[in-house]
Design an enzyme around this catalytic site. Structure first.
Site, PDB file in Angstrom:
ATOM      1  N   GLU A 296       0.852  -1.195   0.000  1.00 34.85           N
ATOM      2  CA  GLU A 296       0.000   0.000   0.000  1.00 34.85           C
ATOM      3  C   GLU A 296       0.886   1.243   0.000  1.00 34.85           C
ATOM      4  O   GLU A 296       1.935   1.276   0.638  1.00 34.85           O
ATOM      5  CB  GLU A 296      -0.876  -0.029   1.250  1.00 34.85           C
ATOM      6  CG  GLU A 296      -1.766   1.184   1.452  1.00 34.85           C
ATOM      7  CD  GLU A 296      -2.397   1.219   2.831  1.00 34.85           C
ATOM      8  OE1 GLU A 296      -3.487   1.797   2.962  1.00 34.85           O
ATOM      9  OE2 GLU A 296      -1.806   0.662   3.789  1.00 34.85           O
ATOM     10  N   LYS A 359     -10.021  -0.101  -2.220  1.00 29.18           N
ATOM     11  CA  LYS A 359     -10.290  -0.454  -0.821  1.00 29.18           C
ATOM     12  C   LYS A 359     -11.746  -0.216  -0.472  1.00 29.18           C
ATOM     13  O   LYS A 359     -12.275   0.894  -0.665  1.00 29.18           O
ATOM     14  CB  LYS A 359      -9.371   0.358   0.090  1.00 29.18           C
ATOM     15  CG  LYS A 359      -9.427  -0.034   1.555  1.00 29.18           C
ATOM     16  CD  LYS A 359      -8.394   0.748   2.369  1.00 29.18           C
ATOM     17  CE  LYS A 359      -8.351   0.311   3.825  1.00 29.18           C
ATOM     18  NZ  LYS A 359      -7.349   1.074   4.598  1.00 29.18           N
ATOM     19  N   CYS A 410      -4.470  -3.098   4.077  1.00 28.00           N
ATOM     20  CA  CYS A 410      -4.208  -2.626   5.432  1.00 28.00           C
ATOM     21  C   CYS A 410      -5.222  -3.158   6.441  1.00 28.00           C
ATOM     22  O   CYS A 410      -5.390  -4.353   6.585  1.00 28.00           O
ATOM     23  CB  CYS A 410      -4.125  -1.097   5.436  1.00 28.00           C
ATOM     24  SG  CYS A 410      -3.246  -0.420   6.876  1.00 28.00           S
TER      25      CYS A 410
END
Length: 539
Positions: A296, A359, A410
């Site tokens: 990321e 995301k 994440c």
């Protein structure tokens, strides 16, 4: 005195004296127990990793809150929550100041306050039949986590009991019922411990040796619960297909919130590390990877709009001769919006727009700011988030040539449904792209523990690729390989066995949590009914 009178007096003397009413532990004992409960739970998590401490912490909190009034139970739960979450989440205050850390820790502690109150509320059920104490404890913990994982603003599942069991036999239960079943088992073991250790605080003590027999049996039961995971088969890979995968951890010029102030330098770090890998491949020192994974924020310059950034990524992909999964910040659909994305960059052709994952679960107050005007009154740090990240709408199933990836970004690894959706969509390898440059190694290891649970839960090999560490591969049985150091530049290459089958946990999905949380609600209702009956019974 007549013979009848003497006989009656003798009979009265043989009758047992009325027992004192059920009493909780003295507050001078319960309060330290609650703090000790939070600290025991803390050391179960990375970076400490003393997993047996988790059921001990559960037991201490259950003992502290048992038979208390609701407010007292809530207060004791809150004490345990602060002792757990304040140090567990200390990495949140490294670069944003103390206020966000304090607010987040207090918010999470509030859920343990609810747990303490619920524990106090169901005490009559446990007192009626002591065997109920263990399952009640397990159900209430699952119910508490189900609520905390979803509220507010989508929840914050950090600190789930299941994520403390990376080296425990109980981790294997994730293959049957995911994180909720692991949490339930840990809490049941804690319930058995508190049942074994509880004494009646009416002066009886442990005078009779016979009282030790159930204690030993219950303690043995707690050990058996913890060992039960050994019976669950895990680590079975799929049809034998393999892929060689490289993780590139390029590192950043400096840690902190301004790590991306030198965005070009971060991108260059990952390009240069990939070019170095290509040189080793050309020299025969490394096998050519089928896939390269960047973390990321590897490119916070939008490579779809910035020709220089795009050219550098193409140079890396063309030289290594393999597709690169690039963690990038892309422009959003509207002005002032951005996307946190993983995009597949193919050699020769560049970005594959059909294989782009956005995301789905941006982090509130970090990637977008709800109630911005109100939040600014609490901390002006919210204005560091200049553009809100918009969520994606589809699971992160990325088809990268010989391997189908399940990409999550994440903190998404903490959310059950986000990971499961990639597996039901066909993912053979779980990939967690993350950026730990704004945190520390403790946070990174806590996140890696979640990756371990997901690998077991879905019977998939997995990897975590971080900008600064910790990166590494995880086998379907939860074992970690090639873990990197923190705040270093490293490249690791490994051949992984892909998996196509589905575990029971993948098949049943949310239902174990629904069932257990529903039973927790039923227990609260049953306690309410019992309390009402006890109030109306005369005498």
């Amino acid at each position: 005195m007549t013979t009848v009178d003497r006989d009656q007096t003798h009979a009265d003397a043989e009758q047992p004296r009325p027992a004192a009413g059920p009493r909780p532990l003295p507050l001078r004992v319960a309060a330290p127990l609650a703090v000790a409960a939070g600290l025991a739970l803390l050391v179960a998590f990375p970076p400490y990793g003393v997993w047996p401490a988790a059921p001990v912490g559960v037991a201490l909190l259950a003992a502290a809150a048992h038979r208390r009034r609701l407010r007292a139970g809530a207060g004791l739960g809150f004490l345990a929550g602060v002792a757990l979450f304040a140090p567990l989440l200390a990495w949140t205050n490294l670069h944003t100041g103390y206020l966000p850390w304090v607010l987040l820790s207090l918010l999470q502690a509030g859920y343990l306050a609810l747990l303490g109150a619920a524990t106090a509320w169901v005490s009559p059920l446990a007192d009626r039949a002591r065997w109920r104490w263990a399952p009640l404890t397990g159900l209430l913990w699952v119910g508490q986590e189900a609520l905390r994982d979803r509220t507010p603003f989508g929840g914050f599942p950090w600190g789930r009991l299941a994520f403390s069991q990376g080296d425990s036999p109980l981790l294997r239960l994730a293959a049957l019922g995911g994180a909720p079943l692991v949490t339930f088992a840990v809490a049941v073991a804690g319930g058995l411990l508190v049942t074994a250790g509880w004494r009646r605080w009416n002066g009886d003590g442990w005078r009779s040796p016979r009282r030790w027999r159930p204690v030993a049996a219950l303690a043995a039961g707690a050990v058996l619960v913890c060992a039960s995971g050994l019976l669950v088969p895990v680590g079975r890979a799929g049809g034998g297909a393999t892929a060689t995968v490289a993780i590139v951890q390029g590192n950043v010029p400096r840690l902190g919130l301004d790590f991306n102030a030198q965005r070009q330098a971060v991108l260059n770090n990952h390009v240069d590390a990939t070019l170095d890998l290509a040189a080793r491949v050309a020299a025969g020192a490394q096998p050519r990877p089928d896939l390269v994974v960047w973390p990321e924020n590897a490119s916070d310059i939008d490579p779809l709009r910035n020709p220089t950034a795009g050219a550098r990524i193409s140079q890396a992909a063309d030289t290594i001769g393999a597709p690169i999964l690039v963690g990038a910040v892309l422009a959003g659909p509207e002005a002032g919006q951005v996307r946190n994305a993983g995009i597949l960059w193919r050699p020769g052709t560049g970005p594959d727009m059909a294989q782009l994952y956005t995301k789905r679960h941006p982090v509130p107050f970090a990637e977008y700011v709800p109630l911005r005007d109100l939040a600014r009154m609490v901390s002006k740090q919210v204005d560091r988030v200049r553009a809100d990240f918009v969520p994606g709408s589809t699971p992160g199933v990325v088809r990268a040539g010989p391997v189908v990836l399940g990409d999550v970004i994440c903190f998404e690894v903490a959310y059950d449904e986000v990971v499961r959706d990639t597996v039901t969509g066909g993912a053979q390898l779980l990939v967690v792209q993350t950026n730990n440059a704004t945190f520390n190694v403790a946070e990174a290891r806590q996140q890696l523990a979640m990756v371990r649970l997901r690998a077991v839960e879905h019977g998939r090999p997995a990897l975590m690729a971080s900008t600064v560490g910790v990166s590494g591969f995880v086998a379907p049985d939860g074992r970690v390989s090639d873990a990197t150091g923190f705040n270093t530049r490293e490249v690791v290459v490994r051949q992984v066995h892909l998996a196509d089958g589905r575990t029971l946990a993948t098949r049943v999905g949310l239902w174990p949590e629904v069932l257990l949380a529903g039973l927790a609600v039923a227990a609260l209702v049953a306690a309410a009914v019992l309390r009402r009956r006890e109030r109306v019974v005369p005498g």
